[in-house]
Design a protein around this motif. Structure first.
Motif, PDB file in Angstrom:
ATOM      1  N   ALA A  51      70.038  38.745  89.031  1.00  0.00           N
ATOM      2  CA  ALA A  51      68.764  39.411  88.741  1.00  0.00           C
ATOM      3  C   ALA A  51      68.671  40.803  89.378  1.00  0.00           C
ATOM      4  CB  ALA A  51      67.613  38.541  89.235  1.00  0.00           C
ATOM      5  N   GLY A  52      69.696  41.192  90.140  1.00  0.00           N
ATOM      6  CA  GLY A  52      69.719  42.526  90.725  1.00  0.00           C
ATOM      7  C   GLY A  52      68.989  42.686  92.052  1.00  0.00           C
ATOM      8  N   PHE A  53      68.697  41.576  92.734  1.00  0.00           N
ATOM      9  CA  PHE A  53      67.995  41.650  94.023  1.00  0.00           C
ATOM     10  C   PHE A  53      68.941  41.760  95.207  1.00  0.00           C
ATOM     11  CE2 PHE A  53      64.559  39.734  91.488  1.00  0.00           C
ATOM     12  CZ  PHE A  53      63.558  40.639  91.782  1.00  0.00           C
ATOM     13  N   PRO A  69      65.822  48.628  98.986  1.00  0.00           N
ATOM     14  CA  PRO A  69      65.097  48.491 100.247  1.00  0.00           C
ATOM     15  C   PRO A  69      64.050  47.389 100.170  1.00  0.00           C
ATOM     16  CG  PRO A  69      65.243  50.810  99.606  1.00  0.00           C
ATOM     17  CD  PRO A  69      65.746  49.996  98.439  1.00  0.00           C
ATOM     18  N   ALA A  70      63.839  46.711 101.284  1.00  0.00           N
ATOM     19  CA  ALA A  70      62.881  45.596 101.348  1.00  0.00           C
ATOM     20  C   ALA A  70      61.470  46.050 100.976  1.00  0.00           C
ATOM     21  CB  ALA A  70      62.884  44.991 102.747  1.00  0.00           C
ATOM     22  N   GLU A  71      61.173  47.311 101.167  1.00  0.00           N
ATOM     23  CA  GLU A  71      59.857  47.863 100.830  1.00  0.00           C
ATOM     24  C   GLU A  71      59.638  47.956  99.333  1.00  0.00           C
ATOM     25  OE1 GLU A  71      62.064  49.377 102.852  1.00  0.00           O
ATOM     26  OE2 GLU A  71      61.107  49.237 104.824  1.00  0.00           O
ATOM     27  N   GLU A  72      60.711  47.830  98.550  1.00  0.00           N
ATOM     28  CA  GLU A  72      60.624  47.954  97.093  1.00  0.00           C
ATOM     29  C   GLU A  72      60.716  46.612  96.364  1.00  0.00           C
ATOM     30  OE1 GLU A  72      63.528  50.766  95.712  1.00  0.00           O
ATOM     31  OE2 GLU A  72      62.867  52.297  97.135  1.00  0.00           O
ATOM     32  N   ILE A  73      60.939  45.537  97.089  1.00  0.00           N
ATOM     33  CA  ILE A  73      61.104  44.232  96.457  1.00  0.00           C
ATOM     34  C   ILE A  73      59.824  43.434  96.646  1.00  0.00           C
ATOM     35  CG2 ILE A  73      62.426  42.082  96.394  1.00  0.00           C
ATOM     36  CD1 ILE A  73      64.835  43.701  97.443  1.00  0.00           C
ATOM     37  N   ARG A  74      59.189  43.114  95.534  1.00  0.00           N
ATOM     38  CA  ARG A  74      57.926  42.374  95.550  1.00  0.00           C
ATOM     39  C   ARG A  74      58.188  40.866  95.569  1.00  0.00           C
ATOM     40  NH1 ARG A  74      53.757  46.025  96.477  1.00  0.00           N
ATOM     41  NH2 ARG A  74      54.598  48.014  95.780  1.00  0.00           N
ATOM     42  N   VAL A  75      57.418  40.162  96.357  1.00  0.00           N
ATOM     43  CA  VAL A  75      57.556  38.719  96.503  1.00  0.00           C
ATOM     44  C   VAL A  75      57.393  38.026  95.152  1.00  0.00           C
ATOM     45  CG1 VAL A  75      56.586  36.672  97.617  1.00  0.00           C
ATOM     46  CG2 VAL A  75      56.790  38.817  98.900  1.00  0.00           C
ATOM     47  N   GLY A  76      56.422  38.438  94.363  1.00  0.00           N
ATOM     48  CA  GLY A  76      56.188  37.824  93.059  1.00  0.00           C
ATOM     49  C   GLY A  76      57.401  37.920  92.146  1.00  0.00           C
ATOM     50  N   ALA A  77      58.109  39.025  92.203  1.00  0.00           N
ATOM     51  CA  ALA A  77      59.293  39.200  91.354  1.00  0.00           C
ATOM     52  C   ALA A  77      60.393  38.218  91.745  1.00  0.00           C
ATOM     53  CB  ALA A  77      59.792  40.641  91.451  1.00  0.00           C
ATOM     54  N   VAL A  78      60.578  38.002  93.035  1.00  0.00           N
ATOM     55  CA  VAL A  78      61.594  37.058  93.508  1.00  0.00           C
ATOM     56  C   VAL A  78      61.231  35.642  93.057  1.00  0.00           C
ATOM     57  CG1 VAL A  78      62.698  36.043  95.543  1.00  0.00           C
ATOM     58  CG2 VAL A  78      62.208  38.509  95.488  1.00  0.00           C
ATOM     59  N   ILE A  79      59.975  35.275  93.217  1.00  0.00           N
ATOM     60  CA  ILE A  79      59.534  33.930  92.825  1.00  0.00           C
ATOM     61  C   ILE A  79      59.704  33.721  91.324  1.00  0.00           C
ATOM     62  CG2 ILE A  79      57.520  32.401  92.624  1.00  0.00           C
ATOM     63  CD1 ILE A  79      56.599  33.566  95.349  1.00  0.00           C
TER      64      ILE A  79
END
Length: 153
Positions: A51-53, A69-79
């Motif tokens: 998924a590119g994370f 960067p961790a500042e650009e990765i949203r929790v909702g997207a990972v879930i």
């Protein structure tokens, strides 16, 4: 309810968020630090890579690192990658909407209306939190407001 797959995936991502950009972590180390079965974590990290994370490197100095960067990765997207839509029922989903077979009037269906409200509330929290903010919560730091251009912790 959040599955173990998504819970473990978030734990692993938050763990990786604690590393300097480009520094890798071994699956075994991530698994041990977060009490996650290694084989299960391998599969989860594979999905997150697809998924590119995360990025992975093989061989000496190999392991996993965040792709952004961790500042650009949203929790909702990972879930969503690991568990699918946030909505509790399909007729309340924005991404995999499907009308219920037993619903005569969707616009007035009280179950659907409450589930849409629940989906919106959950999405509001998860889509406005980053991995960096999650990490800060665990470190006891005050969470920052989510903004388009987030700075470092």
């Amino acid at each position: 309810m959040l599955t173990k797959k998504a819970k473990y995936g978030l734990k692993a991502m938050v763990y990786l968020a604690g590393f300097e950009p480009g520094r890798t972590a071994l699956v075994a180390d991530i698994a041990t630090a977060n009490q996650i079965p290694k084989k299960f974590l391998d599969a989860i990290l594979g999905e997150l890579r697809n998924a590119g994370f995360v990025h992975s490197k093989k061989g000496k100095g190999g392991g996993y690192t965040l792709a952004r960067p961790a500042e650009e990765i949203r929790v909702g997207a990972v879930i969503r990658v690991l568990d699918g839509p946030l909505a509790p029922i399909q007729c309340a989903s924005r991404t995999v909407y499907r009308r219920c077979d037993d619903c005569e009037d969707e616009e007035r269906c009280t179950v659907r209306l409450v589930m849409v409200e629940a989906r919106d509330a959950i999405a509001n929290v998860l889509d406005n939190r980053t991995l960096a903010q999650m990490r800060a919560l665990g470190d006891g730091a005050e969470p920052r407001e989510a903004a388009p251009a987030l700075g470092e912790n």
